[in-house]
Every structure is written in structure tokens, then in C-alpha cells.
Write an enzyme that holds these catalytic residues in place. Structure first.
Site, PDB file in Angstrom:
ATOM      1  N   ARG A   1      -0.658  -5.788  13.992  1.00 16.34           N
ATOM      2  CA  ARG A   1      -1.904  -5.510  13.730  1.00 16.34           C
ATOM      3  C   ARG A   1      -2.787  -7.432  13.327  1.00 16.34           C
ATOM      4  O   ARG A   1      -3.786  -7.497  13.963  1.00 16.34           O
ATOM      5  CB  ARG A   1      -1.863  -4.741  12.592  1.00 16.34           C
TER       6      ARG A   1
ATOM      7  N   ARG B   1       1.171  -0.935   0.089  1.00 14.01           N
ATOM      8  CA  ARG B   1      -0.307   0.180  -0.077  1.00 14.01           C
ATOM      9  C   ARG B   1       0.904   1.546  -0.190  1.00 14.01           C
ATOM     10  O   ARG B   1       1.883   1.627   0.209  1.00 14.01           O
ATOM     11  CB  ARG B   1      -1.397   0.081   1.582  1.00 14.01           C
TER      12      ARG B   1
END
Ligand code: AP5
Ligand code: MG
Ligand code: ZN
Length: 223
Positions: A171, A127
Site C-alpha cells: 500500500r 490499528r
């Protein structure tokens, strides 16, 4: 209309949230974006939340809940809003029901965007974000026309600080332990709709609209 978008890191919540709010004319509330803005502005909240976010950990519930409580009382939420990245723990989900109740609002839809972990890793590490307008790209799945440059404002593209391999691993672990239980939580409340998030972004959006459309039709029938 009050919508919750659930899904692991990298599922495409932000990507789809933009489409949904523009179609339905409601407000996009991303707790992650709120924190990132404070980190950039170096506010006390930014300094506090940055310590958690950069390691890929969750910001404490009390802090996050109080931000959401204030945010949904703002006038741009009157027509409806979409939560992107909140709730993320059972405590947040319980608190959210109370917040809505005291604001005289109801949770209409919970949409879970489902994507396998292998794909999430690729999406997060590839990303790129525009440093000027915040637009999101992907080096393979959604490349900008010019390398490292935003298609919309020509701003420079950068990687999010929590998209490093270490932070991403954290995460995903935290997602599994703390957020995934919300799938059963909302299933139990008969609010959950699951969308396959592995199709291309346009197809995912179409599927979300079909779910929202059908549910809206049901609401009208009841009335
Ligand atoms: P947050 O900003 O919410 O991050 P996240 O949930 O980890 O999710 P992401 O934003 O990384 O992914 P996304 O699902 O939005 O995917 P995207 O559309 O960008 O939170 C960040 C941090 O803030 C948390 O870790 C925590 O520390 C803190 N925080 C936030 N909320 C909190 C809360 N409630 N409580 C406590 N702490 C909180 O897509 C990802 C990539 O994939 C992009 O490159 C995109 O182009 C690409 N892509 C999207 N869709 C597709 C597709 N269909 N096919 C191929 N590629 C795709
Ligand atoms: Mg996001
Ligand atoms: Zn830009």
C-alpha cells in the site's frame, strides 16, 4: 461543501473524516469502507475488489470511478460531502472534476494529511477495528478501555486484512507511485492545504478546522 482528504495509508483520514463530517453536517464517503462492506456481504463487487484490497493493490479506476459517480448523486450528498480515499490516481482526479461539473458542484478544499512513513507503519500495524460498529482504535496511540473490546458497543476488535506487514508495504509503495503525484496536481490547481498529521488527533482536527474556517471566511468575503 465538497472536501477531498488526501494522505497516505494510516495518515488519519478516517479518524479526521468522522470529526469533520459531524462538525459541518456533511456526508462521509470512504471508497475503502464501501469496498469493505461489499466484501463482507460477498457481493460481485466485493469478490472483485477483495482480490485487490487484500494484496494492498488499488481497485481498477473504472470500477472505483463509477461507484463514486453514483454515490455522490444520492440525496444525503446535497448539503456537501467529504471524500476519504478518493481520488487516488490522476485518472480518478480528472474524472472527479468531470463528475462534479456534470452534477453542478465544485471542489472547495483539498486537505493533505502529512505523516512520515515510519509513523505510518506503526499506526497501521497497531490499528484495531470494531467488528460490530467499525470504530477504529490503536493498541498504543488510542487503546480501548478493555483489551480487544470496543468502547462504544463492546464489540470484538480485529485487525484489517490489509494491515498485515506485506499488504502495508504494498500500500505504501503504491501510494508513493500513484497517489502522491496528486499533491502536485492539486497544488497546481491552487486547492491544496497541508496539515501536519503527526500531532495528536485533537490537534490535527483543530488545524483542519482552522484551514476550513479561514477558507470559508474568504468565500464569504468574495460574496
Ligand atoms: P482505505 O480504506 O481508504 O485505506 P487507506 O487509504 O490505506 O487508509 P487507511 O484507512 O488505512 O488509513 P486512514 O488514513 O484512514 O487512517 P486511520 O484514521 O484509520 O482503502 C483501503 C483499500 O481499498 C486500498 O488499499 C485500495 O485497495 C482500496 N481503495 C480505496 N479507495 C480506492 C480508490 N480510490 N481507488 C482504488 N482503490 C481504492 O488511522 C490509522 C491508525 O492510526 C488508527 O489506528 C488510528 O487510531 C491511528 N491514528 C489516527 N490519527 C492518529 C494521530 N494523529 N496520532 C496517532 N495515531 C493516530
Ligand atoms: Mg481509512
Ligand atoms: Zn463498536
Amino acid at each position: 461543501m465538497v472536501i477531498v482528504l488526501l494522505g497516505p495509508p494510516g495518515a488519519g483520514k478516517g479518524t479526521q473524516a468522522k470529526n469533520i463530517v459531524s462538525k459541518y453536517g456533511i456526508t462521509h464517503i470512504s471508497t475503502g469502507e464501501i469496498f469493505r462492506r461489499h466484501i463482507e456481504d460477498k457481493t460481485p463487487l466485493g469478490i472483485l475488489s477483495g482480490e485487490y484490497i487484500n494484496k494492498g493493490q488499488l481497485v481498477p479506476d473504472g470500477v472505483t470511478i463509477s461507484i463514486v459517480k453514483d454515490r455522490i448523486m444520492e440525496s444525503d450528498c446535497n448539503r456537501g460531502f467529504l471524500m476519504d480515499g478518493f481520488p487516488r490516481t490522476v485518472a480518478q482526479a480528472d474524472a472527479f472534476f468531470e463528475i462534479l461539473l456534470s452534477a453542478g458542484k465544485v471542489l472547495d478544499h483539498v486537505i493533505n494529511i502529512d505523516v512520515t512513513e515510519e509513523k505510518l507503519l506503526k499506526r497501521l500495524t497497531g490499528r484495531r477495528i470494531c467488528t460490530v460498529c467499525g470504530a477504529s482504535f490503536h493498541v498504543v496511540f488510542n487503546p480501548p478501555k478493555v483489551e480487544d473490546q470496543c468502547d462504544f458497543c463492546q464489540g470484538k476488535l480485529t485487525q484489517r486484512s490489509d494491515d498485515s506487514m506485506d499488504a502495508v508495504t504494498n500500500r505504501l509503495n503504491i501510494y508513493r507511485k500513484q497517489t502522491e503525484p496528486l499533491i502536485e496536481y492539486y497544488k497546481g490547481k491552487k486547492l491544496l492545504r497541508v496539515i501536519n498529521g503527526e500531532h495528536n488527533p485533537n490537534k490535527v482536527f483543530e488545524d483542519i478546522c482552522n484551514v476550513l474556517g479561514a477558507e470559508m471566511d474568504d468565500l464569504f468575503k468574495i460574496k
